[in-house]
Design a protein around this motif. Structure first.
Motif, PDB file in Angstrom:
ATOM      1  N   ARG A  52      31.565  54.485  -4.368  1.00 39.41           N
ATOM      2  CA  ARG A  52      31.548  55.309  -3.925  1.00 39.41           C
ATOM      3  C   ARG A  52      32.486  55.998  -4.096  1.00 39.41           C
ATOM      4  O   ARG A  52      32.266  57.701  -3.888  1.00 39.41           O
ATOM      5  CB  ARG A  52      31.816  54.913  -1.881  1.00 39.41           C
ATOM      6  CG  ARG A  52      30.082  54.081  -1.871  1.00 39.41           C
ATOM      7  CD  ARG A  52      30.584  53.939  -0.063  1.00 39.41           C
ATOM      8  NE  ARG A  52      29.663  53.454   0.534  1.00 39.41           N
ATOM      9  CZ  ARG A  52      29.325  51.794   0.580  1.00 39.41           C
ATOM     10  NH1 ARG A  52      30.959  51.268   0.711  1.00 39.41           N
ATOM     11  NH2 ARG A  52      28.704  51.541   1.031  1.00 39.41           N
ATOM     12  N   ARG A  58      29.240  59.693   0.401  1.00 40.60           N
ATOM     13  CA  ARG A  58      28.879  58.683   2.114  1.00 40.60           C
ATOM     14  C   ARG A  58      27.715  58.459   1.587  1.00 40.60           C
ATOM     15  O   ARG A  58      26.392  58.652   1.514  1.00 40.60           O
ATOM     16  CB  ARG A  58      29.034  60.005   3.535  1.00 40.60           C
ATOM     17  CG  ARG A  58      30.127  60.677   3.552  1.00 40.60           C
ATOM     18  CD  ARG A  58      30.008  61.067   4.623  1.00 40.60           C
ATOM     19  NE  ARG A  58      28.893  62.154   4.368  1.00 40.60           N
ATOM     20  CZ  ARG A  58      28.887  62.469   5.997  1.00 40.60           C
ATOM     21  NH1 ARG A  58      29.222  62.270   7.002  1.00 40.60           N
ATOM     22  NH2 ARG A  58      27.435  63.513   5.788  1.00 40.60           N
ATOM     23  N   THR A  59      27.272  57.216   2.323  1.00 41.59           N
ATOM     24  CA  THR A  59      25.562  56.342   2.343  1.00 41.59           C
ATOM     25  C   THR A  59      24.429  57.087   2.539  1.00 41.59           C
ATOM     26  O   THR A  59      23.800  57.715   1.985  1.00 41.59           O
ATOM     27  CB  THR A  59      25.408  54.857   3.023  1.00 41.59           C
ATOM     28  OG1 THR A  59      26.736  54.109   2.329  1.00 41.59           O
ATOM     29  CG2 THR A  59      24.722  54.501   2.872  1.00 41.59           C
ATOM     30  N   GLU A  60      24.633  58.031   3.796  1.00 37.94           N
ATOM     31  CA  GLU A  60      23.610  59.058   4.500  1.00 37.94           C
ATOM     32  C   GLU A  60      23.346  60.398   3.433  1.00 37.94           C
ATOM     33  O   GLU A  60      22.608  60.650   3.667  1.00 37.94           O
ATOM     34  CB  GLU A  60      24.386  59.604   5.298  1.00 37.94           C
ATOM     35  CG  GLU A  60      25.704  59.766   5.780  1.00 37.94           C
ATOM     36  CD  GLU A  60      26.253  58.994   5.984  1.00 37.94           C
ATOM     37  OE1 GLU A  60      27.402  59.598   6.985  1.00 37.94           O
ATOM     38  OE2 GLU A  60      27.001  58.318   5.619  1.00 37.94           O
ATOM     39  N   ASP A  61      24.893  60.611   2.284  1.00 41.85           N
ATOM     40  CA  ASP A  61      24.498  61.846   1.639  1.00 41.85           C
ATOM     41  C   ASP A  61      23.450  61.283   0.653  1.00 41.85           C
ATOM     42  O   ASP A  61      23.125  61.955  -0.261  1.00 41.85           O
ATOM     43  CB  ASP A  61      25.597  62.649   1.436  1.00 41.85           C
ATOM     44  CG  ASP A  61      26.201  63.310   2.854  1.00 41.85           C
ATOM     45  OD1 ASP A  61      25.781  63.116   3.702  1.00 41.85           O
ATOM     46  OD2 ASP A  61      27.538  63.417   2.523  1.00 41.85           O
ATOM     47  N   ASP A  94      18.072  57.730   0.502  1.00 41.65           N
ATOM     48  CA  ASP A  94      17.768  58.529   0.582  1.00 41.65           C
ATOM     49  C   ASP A  94      16.111  57.041   0.715  1.00 41.65           C
ATOM     50  O   ASP A  94      16.389  57.146  -0.665  1.00 41.65           O
ATOM     51  CB  ASP A  94      17.442  59.574  -0.177  1.00 41.65           C
ATOM     52  CG  ASP A  94      16.402  60.811   0.274  1.00 41.65           C
ATOM     53  OD1 ASP A  94      15.159  60.163   0.412  1.00 41.65           O
ATOM     54  OD2 ASP A  94      15.604  61.427  -0.469  1.00 41.65           O
ATOM     55  N   ARG A  95      15.960  56.716   0.732  1.00 49.25           N
ATOM     56  CA  ARG A  95      15.145  55.870   1.578  1.00 49.25           C
ATOM     57  C   ARG A  95      13.825  56.399   1.001  1.00 49.25           C
ATOM     58  O   ARG A  95      13.029  55.550   1.164  1.00 49.25           O
ATOM     59  CB  ARG A  95      15.054  55.520   2.961  1.00 49.25           C
ATOM     60  CG  ARG A  95      16.475  54.179   3.579  1.00 49.25           C
ATOM     61  CD  ARG A  95      15.574  53.595   4.103  1.00 49.25           C
ATOM     62  NE  ARG A  95      17.177  52.496   5.341  1.00 49.25           N
ATOM     63  CZ  ARG A  95      17.518  51.370   4.260  1.00 49.25           C
ATOM     64  NH1 ARG A  95      16.320  51.039   3.050  1.00 49.25           N
ATOM     65  NH2 ARG A  95      18.227  50.770   4.489  1.00 49.25           N
TER      66      ARG A  95
END
Length: 183
Positions: A10, A161-164, A167-168
């Motif tokens: 990260r 950041r994981t949310e950025d 992407d599932r």
């Protein structure tokens, strides 16, 4: 997987501005050791590494690869070379070694920037200049498809950041599912 490994991934960000602090020989050795631990086809290990510290060489590289002026200010540039005749996947092998090097730099508290465009005209010009100035044995098939600038970051970049990044919509299980392809 340990949280430490994922956290290093990260934190790995492209850094193009460096302090004047020197990168030690010991640090460079650890980066190179990490690079040589990379996966490669049939364990052929086609890579070679070129450590560049000379200001004249770095400035000429920055002058040729004009989109990358940070090459001139990086304390160290590591060229990741390879011998294509040793492996049909030499570019992937070299890139895997470069990724290990980038992650090791992050773990050392260093910043790094990956440059690779071996089919581009400017890159070919840069590679020819390096071949001449640094006596790279092109007659023996050595290519230099990757450069990694390394130094202490002038500013500490924010970790990914994981949310950025995660992407599932780009992950499929068992079969490709019909849905949007994502960004």
């Amino acid at each position: 997987m340990s949280d430490e490994i994922l956290e290093t991934m990260r934190q790995r960000r492209t850094v193009r501005e460096y302090t004047d602090d020197e990168v030690s020989e010991e640090q460079v050795e650890r980066l190179l050791e990490a690079a040589t631990m990379a996966p490669n086809r049939l364990n052929r290990q086609p890579w070679h590494f070129l450590v560049i510290r000379e200001d004249e060489v770095k400035e000429k590289l920055a002058g040729i690869l004009t989109l990358h002026p940070h090459l001139a200010s990086a304390p160290v540039i590591i060229g990741v070379g390879a011998r294509p005749e040793l492996s049909s996947t030499w570019r992937m092998d070299a890139m895997a070694a470069a990724e290990n090097l980038l992650l090791a730099a992050t773990a050392e508290g260093l910043g790094s920037a990956l440059l690779a465009n071996p089919d581009g005209t400017l890159w070919q010009t840069a590679e020819e200049m390096l071949n001449k100035m640094l006596h790279i044995p092109v007659q023996r098939g050595v290519r230099l498809p990757i450069l990694v600038a390394v130094g202490y970051p002038a500013e500490e970049p924010e970790p990914h950041r994981t949310e950025d990044r995660f992407d599932r919509t780009k992950i499929h299980y068992g079969a490709w599912e019909e849905r949007e392809l994502g960004g």
